[in-house]
Design an enzyme around this catalytic site. Sequence first.
Site, mmCIF file in Angstrom:
data_model
loop_
_atom_site.group_PDB
_atom_site.id
_atom_site.type_symbol
_atom_site.label_atom_id
_atom_site.label_comp_id
_atom_site.label_asym_id
_atom_site.label_seq_id
_atom_site.Cartn_x
_atom_site.Cartn_y
_atom_site.Cartn_z
ATOM 1 N N HIS A 141 0.822 -1.220 0.000
ATOM 2 C CA HIS A 141 0.000 0.000 0.000
ATOM 3 C C HIS A 141 0.854 1.268 0.000
ATOM 4 O O HIS A 141 0.342 2.360 -0.253
ATOM 5 C CB HIS A 141 -0.996 -0.002 1.177
ATOM 6 C CG HIS A 141 -0.407 0.317 2.514
ATOM 7 N ND1 HIS A 141 -0.066 -0.658 3.432
ATOM 8 C CD2 HIS A 141 -0.099 1.494 3.099
ATOM 9 C CE1 HIS A 141 0.416 -0.080 4.525
ATOM 10 N NE2 HIS A 141 0.406 1.224 4.348
ATOM 11 N N ASP A 198 -0.453 -7.608 1.648
ATOM 12 C CA ASP A 198 0.158 -6.272 1.635
ATOM 13 C C ASP A 198 1.686 -6.387 1.664
ATOM 14 O O ASP A 198 2.331 -6.185 2.684
ATOM 15 C CB ASP A 198 -0.363 -5.507 2.858
ATOM 16 C CG ASP A 198 -0.065 -4.022 2.791
ATOM 17 O OD1 ASP A 198 0.413 -3.568 1.737
ATOM 18 O OD2 ASP A 198 -0.324 -3.323 3.790
ATOM 19 N N SER A 215 4.486 2.241 8.138
ATOM 20 C CA SER A 215 4.072 1.163 7.235
ATOM 21 C C SER A 215 5.258 0.611 6.466
ATOM 22 O O SER A 215 6.131 1.363 6.032
ATOM 23 C CB SER A 215 3.056 1.682 6.215
ATOM 24 O OG SER A 215 1.820 1.873 6.817
#
Length: 230
Positions: A30, A80, A174
């Site tokens: 992402h 992801d 992230s």
Amino acid sequence: MARLEIKSGSKTSYCGGFLIRPDAVLSAAHCVDKIGTVKVTVILGAHDVTSREQSQQKIRVGQWVIHPDYQSSPDYVKNDIVLLKLKPRARINENVQFISIPRRNEHLREGALCRVSGWGLTSDTGNRSNVLREVELKVQKEEICQQLFKNYQRQSMICVGDEYSKKASGRGDSGGPLVCNKKAHGIVSHARKRHRFPEVFTRISYFEPWIREQLRRFALQDIPYSPFSD
């Protein structure tokens, strides 16, 4: 530990990542699934990202491979994971090292203590950290995340972090690694809005065969093509 600088049009965003080979960085899909032209720069060997430390290596990423089954919506993120190819390769030294990843059959036990590093937000209202920070988090029971995340998948995700510790990864972290016993077992993926506990990490052991396959492809691309070879 790697810092990813992602430029999409006039916007710049930041993520974490980690070196698993001199020419390969793992991160969260992402982070790079932007619309339009995306340029990614990887910064290795950094501590304070506001200063030009001698230890830093900045490498433009030539290409990356997002997992073919990656899906993202406001409600959930699946598979992801992204692998970025570095060209030139990173120089391995005392400031830049790569980290091992687990085999397909290696499992994390509930209660395992792991560490997450990053330059993300230090509080919900705070700013990004200029220096690399680290937090210790505990692997939770799968059932906790299954109740809270309707698309939680045990085989490909890890449930991490409890409210008693009052600490978690934040925005900007992230793609960073969940390090347990000196191996990267997870990738910072997603949490619920306005809730910091627990968080969902991508389970690296589940994707190990796919990662190895992509690394083989990276290696093949580096072999010079000769039309006259047998």
